[in-house]
Design a protein around this motif. Structure first.
Motif, mmCIF file in Angstrom:
data_model
loop_
_atom_site.group_PDB
_atom_site.id
_atom_site.type_symbol
_atom_site.label_atom_id
_atom_site.label_comp_id
_atom_site.label_asym_id
_atom_site.label_seq_id
_atom_site.Cartn_x
_atom_site.Cartn_y
_atom_site.Cartn_z
ATOM 1 N N GLN A 138 -0.628 -0.708 -1.258
ATOM 2 C CA GLN A 138 0.443 -1.643 -0.669
ATOM 3 C C GLN A 138 0.338 -3.131 -1.335
ATOM 4 O O GLN A 138 1.514 -3.428 -1.509
ATOM 5 C CB GLN A 138 0.054 -1.954 0.892
ATOM 6 C CG GLN A 138 0.456 -0.388 1.764
ATOM 7 C CD GLN A 138 0.300 -0.521 3.126
ATOM 8 O OE1 GLN A 138 0.211 -1.563 3.444
ATOM 9 N NE2 GLN A 138 -0.037 0.563 3.784
ATOM 10 N N LEU A 139 -0.733 -3.634 -1.689
ATOM 11 C CA LEU A 139 -0.748 -5.170 -2.354
ATOM 12 C C LEU A 139 0.027 -4.721 -3.466
ATOM 13 O O LEU A 139 1.011 -5.641 -3.813
ATOM 14 C CB LEU A 139 -2.214 -5.397 -2.499
ATOM 15 C CG LEU A 139 -3.006 -5.959 -1.544
ATOM 16 C CD1 LEU A 139 -4.351 -6.450 -2.094
ATOM 17 C CD2 LEU A 139 -2.436 -7.136 -0.893
ATOM 18 N N ILE A 140 -0.407 -3.826 -4.204
ATOM 19 C CA ILE A 140 0.544 -3.581 -5.511
ATOM 20 C C ILE A 140 1.832 -3.344 -5.628
ATOM 21 O O ILE A 140 2.660 -3.996 -6.141
ATOM 22 C CB ILE A 140 -0.062 -2.469 -6.319
ATOM 23 C CG1 ILE A 140 -1.973 -3.067 -6.853
ATOM 24 C CG2 ILE A 140 0.353 -2.419 -7.696
ATOM 25 C CD1 ILE A 140 -2.699 -2.064 -7.479
ATOM 26 N N HIS A 141 2.087 -2.552 -4.650
ATOM 27 C CA HIS A 141 3.487 -2.157 -4.068
ATOM 28 C C HIS A 141 4.377 -3.207 -3.787
ATOM 29 O O HIS A 141 5.483 -3.405 -4.299
ATOM 30 C CB HIS A 141 3.743 -0.982 -3.230
ATOM 31 C CG HIS A 141 4.878 -0.551 -3.073
ATOM 32 N ND1 HIS A 141 5.877 0.101 -4.026
ATOM 33 C CD2 HIS A 141 5.777 -0.873 -1.946
ATOM 34 C CE1 HIS A 141 7.023 0.446 -3.566
ATOM 35 N NE2 HIS A 141 6.984 -0.014 -2.276
ATOM 36 N N SER A 142 3.887 -3.985 -2.986
ATOM 37 C CA SER A 142 4.594 -5.208 -2.423
ATOM 38 C C SER A 142 4.802 -6.137 -3.559
ATOM 39 O O SER A 142 5.619 -7.163 -3.274
ATOM 40 C CB SER A 142 4.112 -5.706 -1.175
ATOM 41 O OG SER A 142 2.739 -6.476 -1.448
ATOM 42 N N PHE A 143 3.947 -6.201 -4.307
ATOM 43 C CA PHE A 143 4.010 -7.442 -5.325
ATOM 44 C C PHE A 143 5.179 -7.033 -6.355
ATOM 45 O O PHE A 143 5.825 -7.786 -6.870
ATOM 46 C CB PHE A 143 2.597 -7.566 -6.143
ATOM 47 C CG PHE A 143 2.549 -8.449 -7.034
ATOM 48 C CD1 PHE A 143 2.457 -9.938 -6.513
ATOM 49 C CD2 PHE A 143 2.505 -8.380 -8.442
ATOM 50 C CE1 PHE A 143 2.393 -10.791 -7.380
ATOM 51 C CE2 PHE A 143 2.487 -9.238 -9.201
ATOM 52 C CZ PHE A 143 2.441 -10.623 -9.008
#
Length: 143
Positions: A138-143
């Motif tokens: 989710q961190l990577i996707h939200s970034f």
């Protein structure tokens, strides 16, 4: 939420500076001028602050409080995105640094699990792995 989940969350937060120290020793392997071991105190300060935010955001996932995690995630994404723009950091460099952070934090999760072997079932550690990896995705996707 089980008490052991709260203990893991607190363990990660208490060891945040140790996790960051371990990550900093590995950053010399990075190709990126921003993330490499460049001995620039200004950049190191930014990295330490962002790393602490990353650790606390991911640790929040172990509490399985989706609303709180999403709030942390939004703060994290805005902070790191702004820094990426200010410092002209390519996205692939951020993702490489995040992956090293993922490895480093998981080492501390493993240490915690080994210290609590008599209290843990394999299913608990597998659940932590799912929560942890989902949070990072989710961190990577939200970034």
């Amino acid at each position: 939420m089980a008490a052991i989940d709260r203990e893991l969350y607190e363990y990660i937060l208490v060891n945040s500076s140790n996790i960051t120290t371990k990550w900093f020793t590995a950053k010399c392997d990075f190709d990126s001028p921003f993330y490499s071991n460049n001995l620039n105190p200004e950049i190191d300060k930014v990295l330490k602050e962002q790393h602490a935010l990353t650790i606390s955001t991911v640790a929040y996932a172990f509490l399985e409080e989706e609303h709180g995690f999403q709030e942390q995630l939004l703060i994290w994404a805005e902070t790191v995105a702004q820094s990426r723009i200010e410092h002209n950091i390519p996205i692939h460099d951020v993702i490489k640094a995040l992956n090293k952070t993922r490895e480093t934090i998981w080492l501390f999760v493993e240490n915690f699990a080994f210290a609590h072997l008599d209290e843990l079932l394999n299913t608990v550690v597998l659940r932590w792995s799912r929560l942890f990896n989902t949070a990072f995705d989710q961190l990577i996707h939200s970034f």
